[in-house]
Design a protein around this motif. Structure first.
Motif, PDB file in Angstrom:
ATOM      1  N   ASP A 252      -2.866  -1.702  -2.903  1.00  0.00           N
ATOM      2  CA  ASP A 252      -2.471  -1.218  -4.219  1.00  0.00           C
ATOM      3  C   ASP A 252      -1.851  -2.318  -5.073  1.00  0.00           C
ATOM      4  OD1 ASP A 252      -3.267   1.371  -3.624  1.00  0.00           O
ATOM      5  OD2 ASP A 252      -1.311   1.897  -2.790  1.00  0.00           O
TER       6      ASP A 252
ATOM      7  N   PHE B 287       0.756   5.698  -0.260  1.00  0.00           N
ATOM      8  CA  PHE B 287      -0.022   6.934  -0.157  1.00  0.00           C
ATOM      9  C   PHE B 287       0.758   8.012  -0.908  1.00  0.00           C
ATOM     10  CE2 PHE B 287      -1.005   4.371   3.563  1.00  0.00           C
ATOM     11  CZ  PHE B 287      -2.395   4.361   3.546  1.00  0.00           C
TER      12      PHE B 287
ATOM     13  N   LEU C  40     -10.422  -2.458   5.562  1.00  0.00           N
ATOM     14  CA  LEU C  40     -10.599  -1.029   5.775  1.00  0.00           C
ATOM     15  C   LEU C  40      -9.769  -0.196   4.798  1.00  0.00           C
ATOM     16  CD1 LEU C  40     -10.536  -0.940   9.684  1.00  0.00           C
ATOM     17  CD2 LEU C  40     -12.533  -0.932   8.169  1.00  0.00           C
ATOM     18  N   LEU C  41      -8.725  -0.793   4.216  1.00  0.00           N
ATOM     19  CA  LEU C  41      -7.926  -0.150   3.187  1.00  0.00           C
ATOM     20  C   LEU C  41      -7.800  -1.100   2.005  1.00  0.00           C
ATOM     21  CD1 LEU C  41      -4.860   1.492   5.032  1.00  0.00           C
ATOM     22  CD2 LEU C  41      -6.709   2.686   3.837  1.00  0.00           C
ATOM     23  N   ARG C  42      -7.888  -0.565   0.822  1.00  0.00           N
ATOM     24  CA  ARG C  42      -7.741  -1.398  -0.372  1.00  0.00           C
ATOM     25  C   ARG C  42      -6.264  -1.483  -0.756  1.00  0.00           C
ATOM     26  NH1 ARG C  42     -11.512  -2.641  -4.516  1.00  0.00           N
ATOM     27  NH2 ARG C  42     -10.492  -3.382  -6.432  1.00  0.00           N
TER      28      ARG C  42
ATOM     29  N   LYS D 131       0.844  -1.193   0.000  1.00  0.00           N
ATOM     30  CA  LYS D 131       0.000   0.000   0.000  1.00  0.00           C
ATOM     31  C   LYS D 131       0.878   1.240   0.000  1.00  0.00           C
ATOM     32  CE  LYS D 131      -3.852   2.368   0.360  1.00  0.00           C
ATOM     33  NZ  LYS D 131      -4.894   2.350  -0.706  1.00  0.00           N
TER      34      LYS D 131
ATOM     35  N   ARG E 161      -5.092  -2.991   8.596  1.00  0.00           N
ATOM     36  CA  ARG E 161      -6.257  -2.348   7.989  1.00  0.00           C
ATOM     37  C   ARG E 161      -6.568  -2.924   6.607  1.00  0.00           C
ATOM     38  NH1 ARG E 161      -8.257   2.300  10.100  1.00  0.00           N
ATOM     39  NH2 ARG E 161      -8.679   3.202   8.056  1.00  0.00           N
ATOM     40  N   MET E 162      -5.544  -3.329   5.864  1.00  0.00           N
ATOM     41  CA  MET E 162      -5.801  -3.989   4.587  1.00  0.00           C
ATOM     42  C   MET E 162      -6.442  -5.360   4.804  1.00  0.00           C
ATOM     43  SD  MET E 162      -2.644  -3.048   2.011  1.00  0.00           S
ATOM     44  CE  MET E 162      -1.292  -3.390   3.136  1.00  0.00           C
TER      45      MET E 162
ATOM     46  N   THR F  63      -1.138  -0.382   8.919  1.00  0.00           N
ATOM     47  CA  THR F  63      -1.594  -0.370   7.520  1.00  0.00           C
ATOM     48  C   THR F  63      -1.857  -1.786   7.041  1.00  0.00           C
ATOM     49  OG1 THR F  63      -0.368   1.660   7.056  1.00  0.00           O
ATOM     50  CG2 THR F  63      -1.009   0.307   5.171  1.00  0.00           C
TER      51      THR F  63
END
Length: 318
Positions: A59, A16, A55-57, A14, A50-51, A47
């Motif tokens: 990458d 940002f 909760l997070l997609r 992931k 959360r993936m 992170t």
């Protein structure tokens, strides 16, 4: 549903904008185990969680929870997980009992079953006496216990605990450790991030060390300790000048730079026990005052320092 692996990731990452939070993480977490993520501040552990918790997609790469893809089959994944984050998710305007009954109803329990489960959890987490108090009056430790209780209204197969004991007093921390062990005894899998090396050592079946968004080591606590060396020599040196002289002497003898100069206790990994005796003898011959010395098995502090170049009996988590 796969029964042998609770989590499998391959190249999970992931970013940002221009910042890579998680590079490419490969993990396999056995069902029915406690798995700990350790790493310094900004390493990418939260992170990663959360993936996995949808909760997070991601990458790049992919991740599965009990065989279900966290992106394509997110609804199925959410039905099998519970998450206690770093910050309490309970409603401060409600009482402890009202919070738990609310979570129970949201999870599909009848009014009666929600009330019964609320009472059970309040007792299990030693909150019965505070059941009718507003959460706004709770201490940090009480809120943490209530937050975990809310996660366990139903006991999902996989539970994410993000810093579950941060800020807790020793008694409450030990109580939480017992609850984590009890969850596994009941068949759950626990993935926890922690800022306490002692906690990972005490609870985890396997530990992954993450640094700068990448996985740098994984294994049991014993395996990770052995990676540093079978034994370490610790030298307690009270004088600062002697400390610097001992550091230079150890580098000359072993080629390794000892750790711990800031604390006055130098630590050096030993390839052979005899090397420890040579170091002690050389220090004495040089007139270096030793307040004490010991040859011991390495702990997770040595492992963490060797792997990341960072010190700390407490590792900051992100």
């Amino acid at each position: 549903m796969s029964t042998d692996l609770a989590v499998r990731t391959s190249g999970l990452g992931k970013s940002f904008r221009d910042f890579t939070a998680v590079g490419a993480i490969d993990l396999e977490i056995a069902a029915g185990s406690v798995f700990a993520l350790l790493g310094p501040n900004g390493a990418g552990k939260t992170t990663t969680v959360r993936m996995l918790a949808t909760l997070l997609r991601p990458d790049r790469g992919n991740a599965e929870v009990f065989g279900f893809d966290v992106v394509r089959e997110a609804t199925a994944v959410r039905s099998m997980i519970g998450l206690t984050g770093q910050y309490a998710s309970v409603d401060e305007t409600l009482t402890a009992a009202e919070n738990l009954r609310l979570f129970g109803r949201l999870l599909g329990l009848s009014r009666r079953d929600a009330a019964l489960r609320s009472a059970e959890l309040l007792e299990e987490f030693e909150l019965t006496a505070a059941a009718r108090r507003s959460v706004s009056t709770f201490s940090g430790g009480m809120r943490r216990r209530l937050d975990l209780a809310a996660t366990l209204i139903t006991v999902p197969p996989l539970i994410f605990l993000d810093e579950p004991t941060t800020g807790l007093d020793p008694h409450t921390r030990d109580r939480m450790w017992g609850i984590v062990r009890g969850l596994v005894e009941r068949g759950a899998t626990v993935l926890l991030t922690t800022q306490y090396l002692e906690e990972a050592d005490a609870l985890a079946d396997r530990i992954a060390v993450i640094d700068r968004g990448g996985l740098v080591a994984e294994g049991t606590a014993g395996e990770l300790k052995s990676s540093v060396g079978e034994q370490v020599l610790r030298l307690d040196i009270p004088d600062r000048v002697d400390l610097r002289r001992a550091e230079a002497l150890i580098v000359d003898l072993t080629g390794d730079v000892p750790t711990g100069s800031a604390t006055g206790t130098l630590t050096v990994a030993l390839r052979e026990t005899a090397v420890g005796a040579e170091i002690v003898a050389a220090c004495r011959a040089a007139g270096i005052e030793l307040r004490g010395f010991a040859v011991e098995r390495p702990d997770l502090n040595e492992v963490f320092l060797a792997l990341t170049g960072r010190v700390g009996d407490r590792v900051e988590v992100s």
